[in-house]
Design an enzyme around this catalytic site. Structure first.
Site, PDB file in Angstrom:
ATOM      1  N   ASP A  38     -30.328 122.547 -15.779  1.00 18.15           N
ATOM      2  CA  ASP A  38     -29.989 122.494 -17.210  1.00 18.15           C
ATOM      3  C   ASP A  38     -29.874 120.964 -17.446  1.00 18.15           C
ATOM      4  O   ASP A  38     -29.759 120.436 -18.617  1.00 18.15           O
ATOM      5  CB  ASP A  38     -28.496 123.233 -17.640  1.00 18.15           C
ATOM      6  CG  ASP A  38     -27.483 122.869 -16.615  1.00 18.15           C
ATOM      7  OD1 ASP A  38     -27.562 122.667 -15.448  1.00 18.15           O
ATOM      8  OD2 ASP A  38     -26.146 122.584 -17.059  1.00 18.15           O
TER       9      ASP A  38
ATOM     10  N   ASP B 101     -21.514 117.193 -14.148  1.00 20.24           N
ATOM     11  CA  ASP B 101     -20.908 118.229 -13.888  1.00 20.24           C
ATOM     12  C   ASP B 101     -19.916 117.885 -12.730  1.00 20.24           C
ATOM     13  O   ASP B 101     -20.221 117.585 -11.664  1.00 20.24           O
ATOM     14  CB  ASP B 101     -21.635 119.440 -13.472  1.00 20.24           C
ATOM     15  CG  ASP B 101     -22.442 119.794 -14.720  1.00 20.24           C
ATOM     16  OD1 ASP B 101     -22.542 119.259 -15.666  1.00 20.24           O
ATOM     17  OD2 ASP B 101     -23.146 121.016 -14.446  1.00 20.24           O
TER      18      ASP B 101
ATOM     19  N   HIS C 158     -27.459 115.116 -11.372  1.00 21.06           N
ATOM     20  CA  HIS C 158     -27.699 116.289 -10.585  1.00 21.06           C
ATOM     21  C   HIS C 158     -28.871 117.249 -10.853  1.00 21.06           C
ATOM     22  O   HIS C 158     -29.157 117.085 -11.977  1.00 21.06           O
ATOM     23  CB  HIS C 158     -26.260 117.097 -10.059  1.00 21.06           C
ATOM     24  CG  HIS C 158     -25.918 118.091 -11.158  1.00 21.06           C
ATOM     25  ND1 HIS C 158     -25.477 117.450 -12.260  1.00 21.06           N
ATOM     26  CD2 HIS C 158     -25.778 119.306 -11.273  1.00 21.06           C
ATOM     27  CE1 HIS C 158     -25.079 118.508 -12.993  1.00 21.06           C
ATOM     28  NE2 HIS C 158     -25.263 119.925 -12.272  1.00 21.06           N
TER      29      HIS C 158
ATOM     30  N   HIS D 137     -20.985 119.629 -22.235  1.00 17.45           N
ATOM     31  CA  HIS D 137     -21.086 120.604 -21.419  1.00 17.45           C
ATOM     32  C   HIS D 137     -20.442 121.750 -21.678  1.00 17.45           C
ATOM     33  O   HIS D 137     -19.841 122.230 -20.807  1.00 17.45           O
ATOM     34  CB  HIS D 137     -21.058 120.119 -19.826  1.00 17.45           C
ATOM     35  CG  HIS D 137     -21.796 121.031 -18.875  1.00 17.45           C
ATOM     36  ND1 HIS D 137     -21.245 121.956 -18.315  1.00 17.45           N
ATOM     37  CD2 HIS D 137     -22.944 120.851 -18.485  1.00 17.45           C
ATOM     38  CE1 HIS D 137     -22.250 122.808 -17.538  1.00 17.45           C
ATOM     39  NE2 HIS D 137     -23.105 121.917 -17.471  1.00 17.45           N
TER      40      HIS D 137
END
Ligand SMILES: [Zn+2]
Ligand SMILES: [Zn+2]
Length: 308
Positions: free
Chosen positions: A64, A207, A60, A265
């Site tokens: 980051d 994520d 995505h 993450h």
């Protein structure tokens, strides 16, 4: 060889211990990146992965996960790359890339192809495929499954010799799935080879909140790399910002019966080793074979039947 190098294991904000998201996958000499956070190229230099990347798969467009792209492409240009580079990602990958690449004068001589994927899309390559899967985040996002084709069954050498086959080219022909003829008699591969064996399967969540589609896609995977940004004590942040806790990621691994789970993450709050251990402990209460990724950690993914 299926080697995973964790180039960036931090959450949204880098810390002295962790870079933003980037993972290098080397499959039989082909190098791919999954996400490309800021600093990815220097981590690749440290890890000595080389820079001859065939493709980058973006989950995505939160900064980051993509800010490493412009710098990496600049270095590729300076190194004289001419081969096209494929960059896959969810909706609007072409627009985001256009803007990322317009950030500076790079003078590159290679083409960058943006390829949009939606959940269910499959990228077929020789010997393996990469599938885009649905994830649940606060912007449009996807995860990825890399799965290899089935391999031929084990070759039964004694049986082959019993049937009068001489070691050499006839062995290879059978091994590659072709029938042969010995003294006028046909011998089929299934007389000599055991049942087909699975290839390797790895899954990367990017994520996401915990979701059914991750469980489904990760079924029996050899390795699940799932975000485990937060701890149970900060679960409300995971809900608010559409992330997963380490424990929630472990629940996905357990339900999908994966062989190994690596959490990545990691939020800046848990960036140091001691705090990361806490996340690992929480996850292990649900799924034992679990580890929190460390920067530059390298994992070799073996075949489930021990590389035979
Ligand atoms: Zn992120
Ligand atoms: Zn994000």
């Amino acid at each position: 060889m299926l080697r995973i190098t964790f180039l960036g294991t931090g959450g949204s904000m880098p810390t002295p211990n962790r870079n933003p998201s980037a993972i290098a996958v080397n499959r039989e000499g082909e190098l791919m990146l999954f996400d490309c956070g800021e600093g990815a190229q220097r981590q690749m230099m440290r890890a000595k992965t080389g820079m001859t990347i065939s493709s980058i798969f973006i989950t995505h467009f939160h900064a980051d996960h993509v800010l490493g792209i412009p710098g990496l492409l600049q270095t590729m240009a300076l190194q004289g790359r001419e081969e096209p580079l494929r960059i896959y990602g969810p909706r609007h990958v072409d627009k985001f890339l256009y803007h990322l690449l317009a950030l500076g004068y790079a003078g590159k001589k290679f083409e960058v192809k943006a390829i949009e994927l939606k959940p269910g899309d499959v990228v077929r390559r020789a010997g393996y495929e990469i599938r885009a899967i649905k994830t649940v985040h606060n912007v449009v996002s996807i995860g990825y499954v890399l799965e290899e084709e089935m391999r031929p069954g084990r070759f039964n050498r004694e049986r082959a010799i019993e049937l009068g086959i001489k070691p050499g080219p006839l062995f290879s022909k059978l091994q590659s799935g072709h029938s042969i003829s010995v003294d006028g008699k046909e011998i089929r591969p299934d007389q000599i080879l055991g049942p087909s064996r699975p290839g390797r399967k790895i899954v990367y969540s990017g994520d996401t909140r915990p979701c059914e589609s991750m469980i489904e896609a990760s079924k029996d995977a050899d390795l699940l790399i799932h975000e485990g940004t937060l701890s149970e004590e900060t679960k409300q942040y995971a809900i608010d910002y559409m992330h997963s806790t380490a424990l929630e990621a472990a629940g996905i691994a357990k339900k999908a019966s994966v062989r190994k789970l690596i959490l990545t993450h990691i939020s800046a709050r848990y960036s140091d080793l001691g705090s990361a251990n806490k996340l690992e402990e929480e996850a292990r209460t649900v799924f034992e074979n679990c580890e929190v990724a460390r920067e530059l950690m390298v994992i070799e993914v073996p075949y489930s039947d021990k590389g035979q």
